[in-house]
Enzyme design. Structure first.
Site, PDB file in Angstrom:
ATOM      1  N   ILE A 157       0.865  -1.173   0.000  1.00 24.69           N
ATOM      2  CA  ILE A 157       0.000   0.000   0.000  1.00 24.69           C
ATOM      3  C   ILE A 157       0.900   1.222   0.000  1.00 24.69           C
ATOM      4  O   ILE A 157       2.058   1.162   0.426  1.00 24.69           O
ATOM      5  CB  ILE A 157      -0.980   0.008   1.197  1.00 24.69           C
ATOM      6  CG1 ILE A 157      -0.248  -0.129   2.526  1.00 24.69           C
ATOM      7  CG2 ILE A 157      -2.002  -1.105   1.056  1.00 24.69           C
ATOM      8  CD1 ILE A 157      -1.177  -0.110   3.736  1.00 24.69           C
ATOM      9  N   ASP A 158       0.401   2.321  -0.503  1.00 21.07           N
ATOM     10  CA  ASP A 158       1.215   3.522  -0.660  1.00 21.07           C
ATOM     11  C   ASP A 158       1.815   3.975   0.662  1.00 21.07           C
ATOM     12  O   ASP A 158       1.252   3.729   1.737  1.00 21.07           O
ATOM     13  CB  ASP A 158       0.373   4.669  -1.233  1.00 21.07           C
ATOM     14  CG  ASP A 158      -0.149   4.366  -2.619  1.00 21.07           C
ATOM     15  OD1 ASP A 158       0.475   3.546  -3.316  1.00 21.07           O
ATOM     16  OD2 ASP A 158      -1.181   4.947  -3.004  1.00 21.07           O
TER      17      ASP A 158
END
Length: 336
Positions: A157-158
């Site tokens: 995930i970012d």
């Protein structure tokens, strides 16, 4: 094989195991173009700055002559040979970085990742990542699980997205998790705060995602090429009389920046998103005073990986985990 695009005619590319070799032929419409501009258009997966660096490193020849100047002007029919040295992945080191471990057994662990933590080493983030923390937490046996540079990582995930991630601790479990993600047999939901009130309140967004032709740092819904991407969203709560909304997103696919790109494409970018939400800054004046103050210090996209569920690849247990919203997101929502 490197992708030189679908319409390059006589252009050739091959991977010989140690480097990537590209052979490109200058067409009539491309004559007098700068060399770096020509390459950026032909090889969109490489940034212009990267191409300029390769030119300066004597990795490129025009008709057999090494060219070191990015502004070299091309002539029709010239043959461009570009050799890209094979990247050598540095081996990350263990670092004592605290982890919020939600679940752990001999095969995998579930992490509640805070915003601001990069998942794996990359240019600009050589250490201080989740991988460095995992190497310390799991010990020597963890090295090389699924690869040297990204041991244990099967999805990410970012950096500025918070929430749940699964990490493999054995090669067998890594392979099993990769297969689950490839088959879309992973249940994932995200909570996000978006500008506006999505209409309809529940919906499905489908659109291929690829590199933006206008800005290489961004992804976009593209009319041709890209990768299939499908996002299902549901409005959970309307905030500030419709100026913003809390939504849930469920993914059928897992593309780079998928939720951020799809919601922006639909007209409802995420609050605080520095890359895709800047066009919404004019809406700040419509927020309550407290929310305006919160937004001044809220320096990330309002996105949280809320739930994660799957069949354990080894034990075959049905696992599902839920993560509380981070404090900064709760405070933002309360202010709205």
């Amino acid at each position: 094989m490197p992708n030189t695009g679908p319409d390059l005619g006589p252009d050739l590319a091959k991977d010989n195991g140690t480097e990537q070799d590209y052979t490109l032929v200058v067409e009539e419409t491309e004559k007098k173009n700068r060399l770096d501009k020509f390459l950026a258009l032909r090889l969109p997966d490489l940034s212009r700055s990267r191409l300029q660096a390769l030119i300066s490193q004597k990795c490129l020849q025009v008709d057999g002559t090494i060219i070191e100047t990015p502004n070299y002007r091309l002539k029709i029919g010239q043959i461009i040979d570009l050799k890209i040295p094979k990247a050598v992945d540095p081996e990350p080191v263990a670092q004592d970085i605290p982890l919020d471990v939600v679940f752990e057994d001999p095969y995998l662990l579930i992490i509640n990742k805070p915003s601001g933590l990069v998942v794996h080493p990359a240019p600009g983030n050589a250490d201080g990542t989740l991988v460095n923390a995992l190497l310390y937490h799991c010990g020597e046996d963890f090295k090389g699980i699924g690869g040297v540079k990204r041991p244990g990582i099967v999805h990410r995930i970012d950096k500025d997205t918070s929430g749940l991630m699964v990490v493999a601790k054995t090669d067998e479990c890594h392979q099993g998790l990769v297969q689950l993600f490839a088959a879309h047999d992973i249940e994932r939901s995200y909570n996000a705060v978006v500008w506006g009130y999505p209409k309809p309140a529940t919906g499905r967004i489908e659109g291929n995602i690829g590199r933006s032709p206008k800005n290489r740092k961004k992804m976009a819904v593209v009319p041709r090429g890209g990768k299939t991407a499908i996002t299902h969203y549901k409005t959970l709560k309307v905030l500030s009389n419709g100026v913003a909304s809390l939504i849930e997103c469920r993914l059928e696919t897992g593309r780079t920046h998928q939720i951020r790109v799809h919601m922006t494409h639909a007209g409802y970018p995420l609050l605080g998103d520095p890359l895709y939400g800047s066009q919404s800054q004019s809406r700040l004046k419509n927020l309550p005073t407290d929310a305006q103050e919160k937004m001044k210090s809220f320096e990330r996209q309002a996105l949280h990986a809320k739930t994660l569920g799957f069949i354990h690849p080894i034990t075959k247990e049905n696992l599902i985990f839920t993560s509380e919203l981070s404090i900064d997101l709760k405070d933002l929502i309360n202010s709205l």
